[in-house]
Write a protein that holds these residues in place. Structure first.
Motif, PDB file in Angstrom:
ATOM      1  N   ASN A   1       0.839  -1.190   0.000  1.00 13.89           N
ATOM      2  CA  ASN A   1       0.000   0.000   0.000  1.00 13.89           C
ATOM      3  C   ASN A   1       0.882   1.250   0.000  1.00 13.89           C
ATOM      4  O   ASN A   1       2.102   1.175   0.126  1.00 13.89           O
ATOM      5  CB  ASN A   1      -0.895   0.011   1.240  1.00 13.89           C
ATOM      6  N   LYS A   2       0.253   2.409  -0.101  1.00 15.91           N
ATOM      7  CA  LYS A   2       0.988   3.661   0.032  1.00 15.91           C
ATOM      8  C   LYS A   2       1.519   3.787   1.460  1.00 15.91           C
ATOM      9  O   LYS A   2       0.942   3.239   2.389  1.00 15.91           O
ATOM     10  CB  LYS A   2       0.077   4.851  -0.268  1.00 15.91           C
ATOM     11  N   ASN A   3       2.597   4.516   1.624  1.00  7.23           N
ATOM     12  CA  ASN A   3       3.147   4.729   2.969  1.00  7.23           C
ATOM     13  C   ASN A   3       2.155   5.428   3.885  1.00  7.23           C
ATOM     14  O   ASN A   3       2.189   5.256   5.107  1.00  7.23           O
ATOM     15  CB  ASN A   3       4.436   5.548   2.887  1.00  7.23           C
ATOM     16  N   SER A   4       1.257   6.201   3.299  1.00  7.97           N
ATOM     17  CA  SER A   4       0.278   6.951   4.090  1.00  7.97           C
ATOM     18  C   SER A   4      -0.968   6.133   4.426  1.00  7.97           C
ATOM     19  O   SER A   4      -1.824   6.593   5.187  1.00  7.97           O
ATOM     20  CB  SER A   4      -0.147   8.219   3.332  1.00  7.97           C
ATOM     21  N   ASP A   5      -1.096   4.937   3.886  1.00  5.49           N
ATOM     22  CA  ASP A   5      -2.283   4.111   4.135  1.00  5.49           C
ATOM     23  C   ASP A   5      -2.224   3.497   5.529  1.00  5.49           C
ATOM     24  O   ASP A   5      -1.309   2.729   5.847  1.00  5.49           O
ATOM     25  CB  ASP A   5      -2.409   3.008   3.081  1.00  5.49           C
ATOM     26  N   GLU A   6      -3.219   3.826   6.344  1.00  3.22           N
ATOM     27  CA  GLU A   6      -3.270   3.354   7.722  1.00  3.22           C
ATOM     28  C   GLU A   6      -3.959   1.984   7.811  1.00  3.22           C
ATOM     29  O   GLU A   6      -4.372   1.407   6.810  1.00  3.22           O
ATOM     30  CB  GLU A   6      -4.010   4.377   8.600  1.00  3.22           C
ATOM     31  N   PHE A   7      -4.077   1.476   9.037  1.00  2.14           N
ATOM     32  CA  PHE A   7      -4.602   0.136   9.325  1.00  2.14           C
ATOM     33  C   PHE A   7      -5.928  -0.143   8.603  1.00  2.14           C
ATOM     34  O   PHE A   7      -6.074  -1.154   7.908  1.00  2.14           O
ATOM     35  CB  PHE A   7      -4.779   0.014  10.840  1.00  2.14           C
ATOM     36  N   ILE A   8      -6.900   0.745   8.758  1.00  3.33           N
ATOM     37  CA  ILE A   8      -8.222   0.520   8.186  1.00  3.33           C
ATOM     38  C   ILE A   8      -8.175   0.563   6.664  1.00  3.33           C
ATOM     39  O   ILE A   8      -8.800  -0.268   5.983  1.00  3.33           O
ATOM     40  CB  ILE A   8      -9.231   1.551   8.729  1.00  3.33           C
ATOM     41  N   ARG A   9      -7.427   1.494   6.104  1.00  3.00           N
ATOM     42  CA  ARG A   9      -7.317   1.591   4.648  1.00  3.00           C
ATOM     43  C   ARG A   9      -6.628   0.344   4.076  1.00  3.00           C
ATOM     44  O   ARG A   9      -6.970  -0.111   2.970  1.00  3.00           O
ATOM     45  CB  ARG A   9      -6.550   2.864   4.271  1.00  3.00           C
ATOM     46  N   ARG A  10      -5.686  -0.224   4.795  1.00  2.00           N
ATOM     47  CA  ARG A  10      -5.001  -1.422   4.292  1.00  2.00           C
ATOM     48  C   ARG A  10      -5.965  -2.616   4.198  1.00  2.00           C
ATOM     49  O   ARG A  10      -5.848  -3.451   3.305  1.00  2.00           O
ATOM     50  CB  ARG A  10      -3.797  -1.763   5.172  1.00  2.00           C
ATOM     51  N   ILE A  11      -6.906  -2.691   5.134  1.00  2.00           N
ATOM     52  CA  ILE A  11      -7.930  -3.741   5.060  1.00  2.00           C
ATOM     53  C   ILE A  11      -8.810  -3.504   3.840  1.00  2.00           C
ATOM     54  O   ILE A  11      -9.068  -4.429   3.047  1.00  2.00           O
ATOM     55  CB  ILE A  11      -8.796  -3.749   6.342  1.00  2.00           C
ATOM     56  N   TYR A  12      -9.263  -2.284   3.689  1.00  2.62           N
ATOM     57  CA  TYR A  12     -10.163  -1.920   2.597  1.00  2.62           C
ATOM     58  C   TYR A  12      -9.497  -2.166   1.235  1.00  2.62           C
ATOM     59  O   TYR A  12     -10.119  -2.732   0.320  1.00  2.62           O
ATOM     60  CB  TYR A  12     -10.567  -0.455   2.741  1.00  2.62           C
ATOM     61  N   ASN A  13      -8.246  -1.783   1.108  1.00  2.02           N
ATOM     62  CA  ASN A  13      -7.524  -1.960  -0.152  1.00  2.02           C
ATOM     63  C   ASN A  13      -7.377  -3.438  -0.512  1.00  2.02           C
ATOM     64  O   ASN A  13      -7.509  -3.825  -1.678  1.00  2.02           O
ATOM     65  CB  ASN A  13      -6.145  -1.311  -0.078  1.00  2.02           C
TER      66      ASN A  13
END
Length: 265
Positions: free
Chosen positions: A57-69
């Motif tokens: 993921n992007k370096n700025s992608d946090e925990f919740i965004r990583r699940i969503y992605n």
């Protein structure tokens, strides 16, 4: 696109990939014939895994965004979400997993929470109370796209998500229930929470070393047991049995004595 029956998502931060490597070794000791694709959704790919699939993921992608992605990259009917620092401690029964998925699918359930418990009992499901502490905790759950779209579109870290959901419980009473969110009668994925704030939790570190003597756990320091640590551990253990409003008052009081917590209630 044909969706898979279920995939497993582990939204590991890049600083925890060394822990995720140990997680994989233990995972296949307890679930050697796991039929589901397993995704490590992280911010870096600087680690080697035998079977887990790395999603950068992007370096700025946090925990919740990583699940969503991960869910958008590998669409499935259901997603089993696990944390890389919660290690399996018992063998996984494929029949139970399939029965859970079948129940969720037949009853159009969007979210299933596992009650933290080592005790195996008859498996049944009950509607989730809206004021349940950690009721929508995603560190050990099965959910679908409906839940992801309703709760996990924001790019926030795990603590922010947890704090938002805990504060939301203050708005409801014990008579309020979710229509399509349930909790299972016991945790059929029994785990040991190994890491807290980057260090091994002392008691579970000893348990893990005893359970898996051939695995090297000495990749990180072990947390020293202090009065503050012992008090926080005790509070974390009993927290799920206390109403959100009482938890909020207790934490506010302890804050005045210099103790800090990751969430407000």
């Amino acid at each position: 696109m044909i969706k898979e029956k279920m995939i497993i998502i582990i939204p590991a931060h890049s600083s925890y990939l060394d822990v995720a490597v140990i997680f994989e070794k233990i995972f296949y000791l307890k679930w050697p014939d796991c039929p589901f694709k397993i995704i490590i959704s992280t911010n870096d790919c600087n680690a080697q895994f035998e079977k887990f699939v790395l999603l950068k993921n992007k370096n700025s992608d946090e925990f919740i965004r990583r699940i969503y992605n991960a869910a958008k990259k590998y669409p499935a009917n259901y997603y089993l979400i696990l944390n890389e620092d919660r290690f399996l401690s018992q063998n996984i029964d494929d029949e139970i997993i399939n029965n859970v998925i079948s129940y969720l699918d037949t009853n159009n359930i969007d979210f299933c929470r596992f009650i933290p418990s080592n005790k195996k009992k008859k498996l049944y499901f009950s509607k989730l109370k809206k004021n349940k502490p950690y009721g929508l905790n995603v560190a050990g759950c099965i959910c679908n796209d409906n839940f992801l779209n309703d709760h996990m579109k924001e790019n926030i870290n795990g603590w922010e998500y947890e704090n938002n959901e805990l504060l939301n419980t203050l708005l409801f009473s014990s008579k309020d229930y979710y229509d399509k969110y349930v909790e299972a009668s016991y945790d059929f994925l029994v785990t040991l929470h190994g890491i807290q704030k980057g260090k091994w939790k002392p008691l579970n570190y000893k348990k893990l070393k005893k359970l898996y003597p051939t695995i090297n756990f000495d990749i990180r320091d072990v947390e020293k047991i202090s009065f503050s640590y012992a008090l926080k551990s005790f509070f974390s253990h009993i927290a799920r049995f206390i109403s959100p409003k009482v938890r909020y008052k207790i934490k506010s009081m302890l804050n005045k004595f210099g103790m800090t917590f990751s969430t407000k209630c």
